[in-house]
Motif scaffolding. Structure first.
Motif, PDB file in Angstrom:
ATOM      1  N   GLY A 265      40.615  51.548  54.857  1.00 59.75           N
ATOM      2  CA  GLY A 265      41.913  51.353  53.423  1.00 59.75           C
ATOM      3  C   GLY A 265      42.121  49.695  54.070  1.00 59.75           C
ATOM      4  N   PRO A 266      42.966  49.606  54.947  1.00 54.58           N
ATOM      5  CA  PRO A 266      43.902  48.141  54.808  1.00 54.58           C
ATOM      6  C   PRO A 266      42.774  47.064  54.714  1.00 54.58           C
ATOM      7  CG  PRO A 266      44.703  49.867  56.852  1.00 54.58           C
ATOM      8  CD  PRO A 266      43.677  50.530  56.421  1.00 54.58           C
ATOM      9  N   GLY A 267      41.622  47.391  55.309  1.00 49.43           N
ATOM     10  CA  GLY A 267      40.157  45.956  54.633  1.00 49.43           C
ATOM     11  C   GLY A 267      40.163  46.556  53.981  1.00 49.43           C
ATOM     12  N   ARG A 268      40.610  47.089  53.062  1.00 52.30           N
ATOM     13  CA  ARG A 268      39.624  47.356  51.118  1.00 52.30           C
ATOM     14  C   ARG A 268      40.702  46.271  50.439  1.00 52.30           C
ATOM     15  NH1 ARG A 268      38.004  53.260  51.737  1.00 52.30           N
ATOM     16  NH2 ARG A 268      35.412  53.208  52.332  1.00 52.30           N
ATOM     17  N   ILE A 269      41.876  46.825  51.142  1.00 49.89           N
ATOM     18  CA  ILE A 269      42.887  45.939  50.477  1.00 49.89           C
ATOM     19  C   ILE A 269      42.997  44.150  50.663  1.00 49.89           C
ATOM     20  CG2 ILE A 269      45.960  45.783  50.447  1.00 49.89           C
ATOM     21  CD1 ILE A 269      46.043  48.180  49.852  1.00 49.89           C
ATOM     22  N   HIS A 270      43.132  43.502  52.000  1.00 50.11           N
ATOM     23  CA  HIS A 270      42.736  42.288  52.774  1.00 50.11           C
ATOM     24  C   HIS A 270      41.576  41.433  52.019  1.00 50.11           C
ATOM     25  CE1 HIS A 270      44.897  44.516  56.638  1.00 50.11           C
ATOM     26  NE2 HIS A 270      45.844  44.305  56.115  1.00 50.11           N
ATOM     27  N   HIS A 271      39.944  42.435  51.758  1.00 49.40           N
ATOM     28  CA  HIS A 271      39.846  41.616  50.730  1.00 49.40           C
ATOM     29  C   HIS A 271      39.651  41.009  49.729  1.00 49.40           C
ATOM     30  CE1 HIS A 271      36.341  41.686  53.845  1.00 49.40           C
ATOM     31  NE2 HIS A 271      35.708  43.240  53.769  1.00 49.40           N
ATOM     32  N   CYS A 272      40.227  42.098  48.720  1.00 54.39           N
ATOM     33  CA  CYS A 272      41.063  42.088  47.759  1.00 54.39           C
ATOM     34  C   CYS A 272      41.979  41.008  47.483  1.00 54.39           C
ATOM     35  CB  CYS A 272      41.590  43.666  46.873  1.00 54.39           C
ATOM     36  SG  CYS A 272      39.970  44.652  46.820  1.00 54.39           S
ATOM     37  N   MET A 273      42.854  41.043  48.224  1.00 50.26           N
ATOM     38  CA  MET A 273      43.735  39.990  48.353  1.00 50.26           C
ATOM     39  C   MET A 273      43.468  38.624  48.094  1.00 50.26           C
ATOM     40  SD  MET A 273      45.970  41.840  51.231  1.00 50.26           S
ATOM     41  CE  MET A 273      47.076  43.397  51.005  1.00 50.26           C
ATOM     42  N   ARG A 274      42.085  38.154  49.370  1.00 47.03           N
ATOM     43  CA  ARG A 274      41.271  37.438  49.052  1.00 47.03           C
ATOM     44  C   ARG A 274      40.482  37.026  48.349  1.00 47.03           C
ATOM     45  NH1 ARG A 274      41.051  38.835  54.769  1.00 47.03           N
ATOM     46  NH2 ARG A 274      39.490  39.934  54.381  1.00 47.03           N
ATOM     47  N   SER A 275      40.327  38.010  47.363  1.00 47.25           N
ATOM     48  CA  SER A 275      39.299  37.539  46.168  1.00 47.25           C
ATOM     49  C   SER A 275      40.189  36.689  44.553  1.00 47.25           C
ATOM     50  CB  SER A 275      39.022  39.801  45.810  1.00 47.25           C
ATOM     51  OG  SER A 275      37.882  39.661  46.160  1.00 47.25           O
ATOM     52  N   VAL A 276      41.500  37.397  44.686  1.00 46.92           N
ATOM     53  CA  VAL A 276      42.244  36.774  44.052  1.00 46.92           C
ATOM     54  C   VAL A 276      42.640  35.552  44.560  1.00 46.92           C
ATOM     55  CG1 VAL A 276      44.360  36.549  43.186  1.00 46.92           C
ATOM     56  CG2 VAL A 276      43.844  39.288  43.971  1.00 46.92           C
ATOM     57  N   GLY A 277      42.617  34.818  45.423  1.00 47.10           N
ATOM     58  CA  GLY A 277      42.933  33.808  45.916  1.00 47.10           C
ATOM     59  C   GLY A 277      41.462  32.758  45.458  1.00 47.10           C
ATOM     60  N   GLN A 278      39.827  33.121  46.330  1.00 45.04           N
ATOM     61  CA  GLN A 278      38.588  33.039  45.620  1.00 45.04           C
ATOM     62  C   GLN A 278      38.814  32.771  44.083  1.00 45.04           C
ATOM     63  OE1 GLN A 278      35.275  33.359  47.224  1.00 45.04           O
ATOM     64  NE2 GLN A 278      36.042  32.891  48.843  1.00 45.04           N
ATOM     65  N   ALA A 279      39.614  33.767  43.168  1.00 46.04           N
ATOM     66  CA  ALA A 279      39.577  33.807  41.263  1.00 46.04           C
ATOM     67  C   ALA A 279      39.950  32.586  40.992  1.00 46.04           C
ATOM     68  CB  ALA A 279      39.520  35.140  41.306  1.00 46.04           C
ATOM     69  N   GLU A 280      41.581  32.097  41.931  1.00 47.53           N
ATOM     70  CA  GLU A 280      41.863  31.439  41.689  1.00 47.53           C
ATOM     71  C   GLU A 280      41.317  29.916  42.355  1.00 47.53           C
ATOM     72  OE1 GLU A 280      44.812  30.695  39.929  1.00 47.53           O
ATOM     73  OE2 GLU A 280      46.663  32.811  40.537  1.00 47.53           O
TER      74      GLU A 280
END
Length: 419
Positions: A265-280
């Motif tokens: 659960g936490p790991g999925r959110i961590h990945h998604c948070m970093r995905s936003v940074g990748q997109a930026e």
């Protein structure tokens, strides 16, 4: 529902942002350029890679920028998941950044498992060194011969023999197992027969075991679009009559799904948070390219539909960031109410689908703006695309998460459970 940057996390966000962009990103390409291989199939670091990585980690620790992921814990800053989201986004700007702050997968999830479910001997053997960034770990769940998106299919065998468990089977896409510093595997195995009386979700158990036991063979590194992702590595591993002590069992026999959901659960959110940074970062590269290159007498930004493309990317990033923050808030709310994360699961599934797909879209448009160089080694975009495409499988594929979201949505329109 407060999703903004708190006064506590703002200076941390600024410090992480500055270090990522001014100190880590300039060394990221060099760090990943060269790597060797050990005879056992795992990777090896060059002296220069060790110098870059450990030098940056030392700076981060000296500045107190370490173990942010320990949300709701006295061991770390005690940040909320929402607060951590802003830091993880900054770490998403380059591959090396998360490890510099000791916030990288799969270690964060594995440390949570050891802290939450491990016995004292597990913590003494591995947790301290993981928290210090001295060793790495791997999570072994996926198998080559079954559809692992339904984890009840897993057939890797653990059979009790006196005071030991005997392991037989294969695991692949074991992320992190290629790192020569990998010292511990968190592994899910079948401990009850499929055709017995044990319920489906009680047939598997989770174990913590040393990485280099007799009978463990690293067969190969799995490749993503032809790249073996060195030095991290997603390894294919065979276990042949591997014996581990009974104490390797985490939490209890048949409780593997309980441990895995607490980890993922936490790991999925961590990945998604970093995905936003990748997109930026991809959008920044796209915009810089669009105003610095000229074709047909005009800047690229003014050709075709590029204005619309850039605007659409900005809109998608903002939408995904807000959904990610709401999923993080839902997790925090569940923790505050006793720790049952089930109410947050549909939100976690939503962002797990939305964020990687959004990032893929932005990265793809950035590639298009760059032309041929966009798929070459001269920009980070190709590696970013490969990572985001892989993330659509990791921690549950899109289809599984969409199914969970749809089930929750349909419950309000039927008198019986939709399965």
């Amino acid at each position: 529902m407060d999703l903004g940057i708190s006064d506590r996390v703002r200076p941390l966000r600024d410090a992480v942002r500055q270090m990522v962009r001014e100190e880590i990103m300039p060394l990221d390409v060099e760090y990943h350029h060269e790597v060797g291989k050990h005879p056992d199939g795992r990777f090896a670091f060059t002296d220069r890679q060790n110098e870059i990585r450990e030098g940056l980690k030392a700076k981060a620790r000296e500045r107190g920028l370490w173990n942010f992921w320990l949300t709701d814990s006295e061991r770390g800053y005690g940040l909320s998941t929402v607060e951590y989201a802003y830091l993880a986004e900054e770490m998403g700007w380059c591959t090396l950044a998360a490890e510099v702050f000791n916030c990288s997968a799969p270690d964060t999830g594995n440390m949570e498992v050891l802290e939450r479910y491990g016995a004292q001997e597990h913590k003494d053997e591995w947790l301290g060194d993981l928290l210090e960034g001295k060793i790495r770990s791997a999570f072994l769940m996926t198998e080559p011969d079954v559809a692992s998106s339904d984890a009840t299919n897993l057939e890797f065998s653990a059979v009790k023999d006196g005071d030991e468990w005997v392991f037989n089977g294969e695991k692949y896409w074991s992320s992190g197992a290629g790192d020569p510093r990998c010292a511990v595997y968190i592994l899910m195995a079948r401990t009850a027969p499929r055709d017995g009386d044990v319920p489906r979700h009680s047939q598997h158990s989770m174990f913590a075991i040393p990485a280099n036991l007799p009978g463990v063979t690293v067969l190969r590194a799995m490749e993503v679009f032809g790249n073996d992702d060195a030095p991290h590595g997603h390894m294919h591993i065979r276990f042949e009559n591997v014996r581990v002590p009974a104490s390797a069992l985490l939490l209890g026999e048949g409780r593997g799904f309980e441990v895995s959901q607490g980890r993922l659960g936490p790991g999925r959110i961590h990945h998604c948070m970093r995905s936003v940074g990748q997109a930026e970062r991809a959008l920044e590269l796209m915009c810089k390219r669009s105003v610095s290159r000229t074709a047909f007498g005009r800047p690229l930004a003014k050709l075709g539909a590029n204005y619309d493309i850039i605007a659409e990317c900005r809109i998608k990033i903002e939408q995904s960031r807000l959904l990610c923050l709401k999923a993080a808030w839902m997790m925090d709310d569940c923790i505050a109410k006793g720790g049952d994360l089930r109410p947050a699961q549909p939100w976690i599934s939503q962002i797990k689908v939305a964020a990687p797909n959004m990032a893929l879209h932005v990265i793809d448009e950035a590639m298009q703006m760059h032309g041929g160089v966009g798929v070459s080694q001269d920009t980070p975009l190709a590696a970013m695309y490969a990572g985001m495409r892989t993330l659509r499988f990791a921690d549950g594929p899109d289809a599984v998460h969409r199914m969970q979201v749809a089930r929750k949505e349909l419950r309000g329109y039927t008198n019986q459970s939709v399965k």
